[in-house]
Design a protein around this motif. Structure first.
Motif, PDB file in Angstrom:
ATOM      1  N   THR A  43      13.273   5.191  12.557  1.00 33.41           N
ATOM      2  CA  THR A  43      12.447   3.935  11.758  1.00 33.41           C
ATOM      3  C   THR A  43      11.292   3.816  12.004  1.00 33.41           C
ATOM      4  O   THR A  43      10.597   4.324  13.161  1.00 33.41           O
ATOM      5  CB  THR A  43      13.309   2.625  12.134  1.00 33.41           C
ATOM      6  N   LYS A  44      10.525   3.030  11.162  1.00 35.53           N
ATOM      7  CA  LYS A  44       8.929   2.735  11.293  1.00 35.53           C
ATOM      8  C   LYS A  44       8.841   1.197  11.139  1.00 35.53           C
ATOM      9  O   LYS A  44       9.488   0.643  10.052  1.00 35.53           O
ATOM     10  CB  LYS A  44       8.381   3.624  10.644  1.00 35.53           C
ATOM     11  N   ALA A  45       7.850   0.713  11.865  1.00 32.06           N
ATOM     12  CA  ALA A  45       7.806  -1.011  11.623  1.00 32.06           C
ATOM     13  C   ALA A  45       6.854  -1.022  10.459  1.00 32.06           C
ATOM     14  O   ALA A  45       5.801  -0.239  10.220  1.00 32.06           O
ATOM     15  CB  ALA A  45       7.188  -1.436  12.864  1.00 32.06           C
ATOM     16  N   ILE A  46       7.098  -1.904   9.548  1.00 31.00           N
ATOM     17  CA  ILE A  46       6.126  -2.540   8.595  1.00 31.00           C
ATOM     18  C   ILE A  46       5.166  -3.245   9.075  1.00 31.00           C
ATOM     19  O   ILE A  46       5.306  -4.197   9.811  1.00 31.00           O
ATOM     20  CB  ILE A  46       6.827  -3.243   7.389  1.00 31.00           C
ATOM     21  N   PRO A  47       3.850  -2.950   8.878  1.00 30.08           N
ATOM     22  CA  PRO A  47       2.466  -3.527   9.541  1.00 30.08           C
ATOM     23  C   PRO A  47       2.662  -5.057   9.292  1.00 30.08           C
ATOM     24  O   PRO A  47       2.473  -5.725  10.415  1.00 30.08           O
ATOM     25  CB  PRO A  47       1.598  -2.764   9.037  1.00 30.08           C
ATOM     26  N   GLY A  48       2.838  -5.430   8.142  1.00 31.56           N
ATOM     27  CA  GLY A  48       2.528  -7.173   7.791  1.00 31.56           C
ATOM     28  C   GLY A  48       3.792  -7.731   8.390  1.00 31.56           C
ATOM     29  O   GLY A  48       3.504  -8.952   9.073  1.00 31.56           O
ATOM     30  N   THR A  49       5.044  -7.266   8.723  1.00 30.58           N
ATOM     31  CA  THR A  49       6.032  -8.274   8.939  1.00 30.58           C
ATOM     32  C   THR A  49       6.615  -7.701  10.381  1.00 30.58           C
ATOM     33  O   THR A  49       7.609  -8.523  10.968  1.00 30.58           O
ATOM     34  CB  THR A  49       7.300  -8.155   7.979  1.00 30.58           C
ATOM     35  N   GLY A  82       0.334   0.859  -1.737  1.00 25.90           N
ATOM     36  CA  GLY A  82       0.530   0.412  -0.303  1.00 25.90           C
ATOM     37  C   GLY A  82       1.511   1.524   0.738  1.00 25.90           C
ATOM     38  O   GLY A  82       1.507   0.894   1.805  1.00 25.90           O
ATOM     39  N   GLY A  83       1.551   2.500   0.057  1.00 24.98           N
ATOM     40  CA  GLY A  83       2.449   3.308   0.919  1.00 24.98           C
ATOM     41  C   GLY A  83       1.429   4.018   2.038  1.00 24.98           C
ATOM     42  O   GLY A  83       0.251   4.026   1.757  1.00 24.98           O
TER      43      GLY A  83
END
Length: 86
Positions: A43-49, A82-83
């Motif tokens: 998994t990878k974290a979404i920067p904004g959330t 945004g990717g």
């Protein structure tokens, strides 16, 4: 009236669902979409959330020469939307 919680399926839909379940169970666990080292989904974290989502690859880079520019254009478009490539 019948029970509203019941799902109505045709014989064809039941047959297809049964076949799909059987095929899924026949696939060895090592061939399923998982990290092969520990069986953990990467998994990878979404920067904004900070929400963590499964990493999805785009496949191989061994394409025919004629398809490369279309793939690069799509990669640029994804980046503009945004990717990222990481």
């Amino acid at each position: 009236m019948g029970n509203p919680a019941l799902i109505r399926m045709s014989r064809r839909e039941v047959s297809c669902a049964t076949f799909a379940a059987g095929v899924t169970l026949a696939i060895p666990p090592s061939a399923r979409a998982q990290s092969q080292d520990l069986g953990i989904v990467v998994t990878k974290a979404i920067p904004g959330t900070g929400e963590r989502l499964a990493v999805v690859g785009l496949g191989t880079d061994k394409f025919r020469t004629g398809a490369r520019e279309a793939i690069r254009a799509e990669s640029r478009r994804m980046s503009e939307l945004g990717g990222n490539r990481n």
